[in-house]
Design an enzyme around this catalytic site. Structure first.
Site, PDB file in Angstrom:
ATOM      1  N   ASP A   1     -12.005   3.773  -8.333  1.00  0.00           N
ATOM      2  CA  ASP A   1     -11.268   4.714  -7.484  1.00  0.00           C
ATOM      3  C   ASP A   1     -11.628   6.156  -7.805  1.00  0.00           C
ATOM      4  O   ASP A   1     -12.340   6.437  -8.770  1.00  0.00           O
ATOM      5  CB  ASP A   1      -9.753   4.480  -7.636  1.00  0.00           C
ATOM      6  CG  ASP A   1      -9.327   4.295  -9.096  1.00  0.00           C
ATOM      7  OD1 ASP A   1     -10.083   4.701 -10.000  1.00  0.00           O
ATOM      8  OD2 ASP A   1      -8.234   3.748  -9.336  1.00  0.00           O
TER       9      ASP A   1
ATOM     10  N   ASN B   1       3.564   0.357 -12.587  1.00  0.00           N
ATOM     11  CA  ASN B   1       4.160  -0.265 -11.396  1.00  0.00           C
ATOM     12  C   ASN B   1       3.366  -1.498 -10.926  1.00  0.00           C
ATOM     13  O   ASN B   1       3.589  -2.001  -9.834  1.00  0.00           O
ATOM     14  CB  ASN B   1       4.283   0.755 -10.251  1.00  0.00           C
ATOM     15  CG  ASN B   1       2.922   1.270  -9.782  1.00  0.00           C
ATOM     16  OD1 ASN B   1       1.885   0.884 -10.318  1.00  0.00           O
ATOM     17  ND2 ASN B   1       2.932   2.147  -8.787  1.00  0.00           N
TER      18      ASN B   1
ATOM     19  N   GLU C   1      -1.424   0.598  -4.750  1.00  0.00           N
ATOM     20  CA  GLU C   1      -0.007   0.767  -5.062  1.00  0.00           C
ATOM     21  C   GLU C   1       0.811  -0.393  -4.466  1.00  0.00           C
ATOM     22  O   GLU C   1       0.319  -1.136  -3.615  1.00  0.00           O
ATOM     23  CB  GLU C   1       0.486   2.103  -4.481  1.00  0.00           C
ATOM     24  CG  GLU C   1      -0.253   3.331  -5.008  1.00  0.00           C
ATOM     25  CD  GLU C   1       0.070   3.656  -6.474  1.00  0.00           C
ATOM     26  OE1 GLU C   1       0.447   2.749  -7.234  1.00  0.00           O
ATOM     27  OE2 GLU C   1      -0.085   4.836  -6.845  1.00  0.00           O
TER      28      GLU C   1
ATOM     29  N   HIS D   1       0.084  -1.609 -10.329  1.00  0.00           N
ATOM     30  CA  HIS D   1      -1.115  -1.354  -9.515  1.00  0.00           C
ATOM     31  C   HIS D   1      -2.398  -1.650 -10.300  1.00  0.00           C
ATOM     32  O   HIS D   1      -2.434  -1.548 -11.526  1.00  0.00           O
ATOM     33  CB  HIS D   1      -1.123   0.058  -8.919  1.00  0.00           C
ATOM     34  CG  HIS D   1      -1.476   1.192  -9.842  1.00  0.00           C
ATOM     35  ND1 HIS D   1      -1.027   2.474  -9.630  1.00  0.00           N
ATOM     36  CD2 HIS D   1      -2.236   1.268 -10.956  1.00  0.00           C
ATOM     37  CE1 HIS D   1      -1.505   3.275 -10.563  1.00  0.00           C
ATOM     38  NE2 HIS D   1      -2.239   2.563 -11.390  1.00  0.00           N
TER      39      HIS D   1
END
Ligand code: GLP
Length: 263
Positions: free
Chosen positions: A68, A137, A144, A139
């Site tokens: 990313d 979280n 996400e 990811h």
């Protein structure tokens, strides 16, 4: 999933690197690596660099693809993933910079940049070994919660939790870019092997969800339960909320000598 619980973060890096080196050996020097940013894989990459230096791993013709990149940060910016990958992967492992790819978050046409990235991965025959960290979280990459489980490389908006977590790399939370380009979950799942590393108590909940929770877009890393060759290497703190800790430890302790990854 193969779950390996290590006594500390240093050992996590050593075991993950040895697992990768074992997968890479029959592939040879043209192995294609998928590389992650963040603090999690730093020790793994340092250990891989050590294996290269000692002649135990040949990455002389290897390619690498980052997961990313932030949108709107120029390549040379210290927090751009171009720069992070250069410092943690390209230089220490002695990779040819021309074979190291990071999505272009500064492109005029971001959608075209995403498609070009997918095409570049295909052109080299796909990723052999994908390294991953995991967000608090759940990811992976910047996929996400609620990301499509079959998504491809695309533009994403960072979750509030990710902005908060990544604020430590910037002067303030307001300086964290709101958008990114990230390989999709479908892109990541196409890698032939994945190795996810996580350390520290703040990852314990995400790790429990990824390994033992239901497969759900609410914890995107849980899609790895569908991957045929996924290895998760964690320290005791990140393993703390797993219910089958004893099973994972017994499985690893009873591996035949040749399958063990101890240093
Ligand atoms: C970052 C990256 C992920 C990384 C995760 C965890 O924002 N996009 O690829 O795995 O968040 O980061 P860390 O390893 O620093 O905890």
């Amino acid at each position: 999933m193969e779950v390996i619980i290590c006594p500390n973060a240093q050992r996590v890096g050593e075991v993950a690197a040895r697992k990768a080196a074992r997968i890479a050996a029959p592939i040879g020097s043209k192995v294609v690596l998928g590389v992650a940013t963040g603090s999690s894989p730093v020790q793994t990459f340092a250990e891989l660099a050590r294996l290269v230096a000692s002649g135990d791993l040949d990455l002389s013709e290897a390619s690498a693809f980052a997961l990313d990149e932030y949108v709107g940060i120029p390549e040379g910016h210290p927090e751009s993933y171009h720069e992070v990958i250069r410092q943690t992967v390209t230089e220490p492992m002695g990779l040819d910079p021309a074979r190291v790819h990071v999505p272009n978050g500064f492109a005029d046409d971001l959608q075209a940049a995403c498609q070009a990235y997918e095409d570049a991965i295909k052109a080299v025959g796909g990723v052999d070994i994908q390294f991953l960290g995991v967000g608090t979280n759940g990811h992976i990459g910047f996929n996400e919660p609620t990301s499509s489980l079959s998504s491809r490389t695309r533009i994403k908006t960072l979750a509030a939790k990710t902005l908060e977590d990544n604020a430590r790399f910037f002067a303030s939370i307001d300086d964290v870019p709101r958008h990114c380009l990230t390989q999709g979950l479908g892109t990541i799942m196409d890698a032939r092997n994945v190795i996810l590393v996580a350390t520290g108590a703040n990852k314990a909940h995400a790790i429990a969800q990824v390994i033992e929770g239901p497969i759900t877009a609410m914890y995107p890393g849980s899609v790895l339960q569908l991957h045929p060759h996924a290895t998760i290497v964690v320290d005791e703190e990140a393993a703390a909320e797993l219910t089958l800790i004893d099973y994972y430890k017994a499985t690893y302790a009873n591996l035949p000598e040749w399958q063990r990854l101890d240093v």
